[in-house]
Design an enzyme around this catalytic site. Structure first.
Site: not given
Length: 196
Positions: A10, A81
């Site tokens: 990202h 994550e």
């Protein structure tokens, strides 16, 4: 045809810029993060992806949207994550004041994921990805992306610390000469300006 995985981290957030561990916290991209995601999209626009998978976190989803692949995206929870537990929002330097020898890839995080748990999650995802064919775009995160790459080529999770992964970068996980038994990292940590 074996899968070719386009692993995209990202774009920049305030916490990625400051070095704060961002697992569960759902944080927005910075203006720079959005700009780099759009640049990345320009480089990816001519690639025909059979599947597009994204972490459920908005920083990954927004990067996917700005890269022009949001309409095709499927949410994949295993792309989230690392769960940093008590270390969420902290910087490694601050953690090491209390634990000077702490290493995420060896020690994990209290009340978060252990290296074994993150390795198992990556392996579970890889098992599902290996049955796909063609080009697959994957929007994920820094530490998880590093673990995914290490596990893709059969390395233990501790070796993931040796793979640096910049925001809004592209890496490609593939196979040597299309042999399933020879998974490789074909490209690593290419910034939006370096992809061609």
């Amino acid at each position: 045809m074996l899968p070719r995985l386009y692993l995209i981290r990202h774009g920049e957030t305030e916490w990625s810029r400051s070095g704060q561990h961002t697992g569960r916290t759902d944080i927005l991209l910075t203006a720079r993060g959005e700009e780099r995601a759009r640049e990345l999209g320009q480089r990816l626009r001519n690639i025909q992806f059979g599947r597009v998978l994204t972490s459920p976190r908005q920083r990954a989803r927004r990067t996917c949207e700005l890269a022009g692949l949001g309409e095709a995206a499927e949410i994949e929870p295993d792309l989230t994550e690392w769960d940093y537990g008590d270390y969420e929002g902290q910087r490694s330097a601050d953690i090491r004041i209390q634990r000077p020898d702490w290493n995420l890839f060896r020690d994990g995080c209290p009340r978060g994921e252990t290296p074994t748990q993150i390795s198992d999650r990556a392996d579970r995802l890889i098992a599902r990805l290996r049955v796909l064919d063609g080009k697959v775009a994957i929007f994920s995160h820094g530490h998880f992306g590093r673990v995914l790459a290490a596990r893709w080529i059969g390395l233990p999770v501790g070796e993931a610390q040796r793979f640096f992964l910049e925001t809004a970068s592209l890496s490609i996980l593939d196979h040597e000469h299309n042999y399933v038994e020879l998974p490789v990292i074909a490209l690593w940590n290419a910034g939006s300006g370096a992809i061609g």
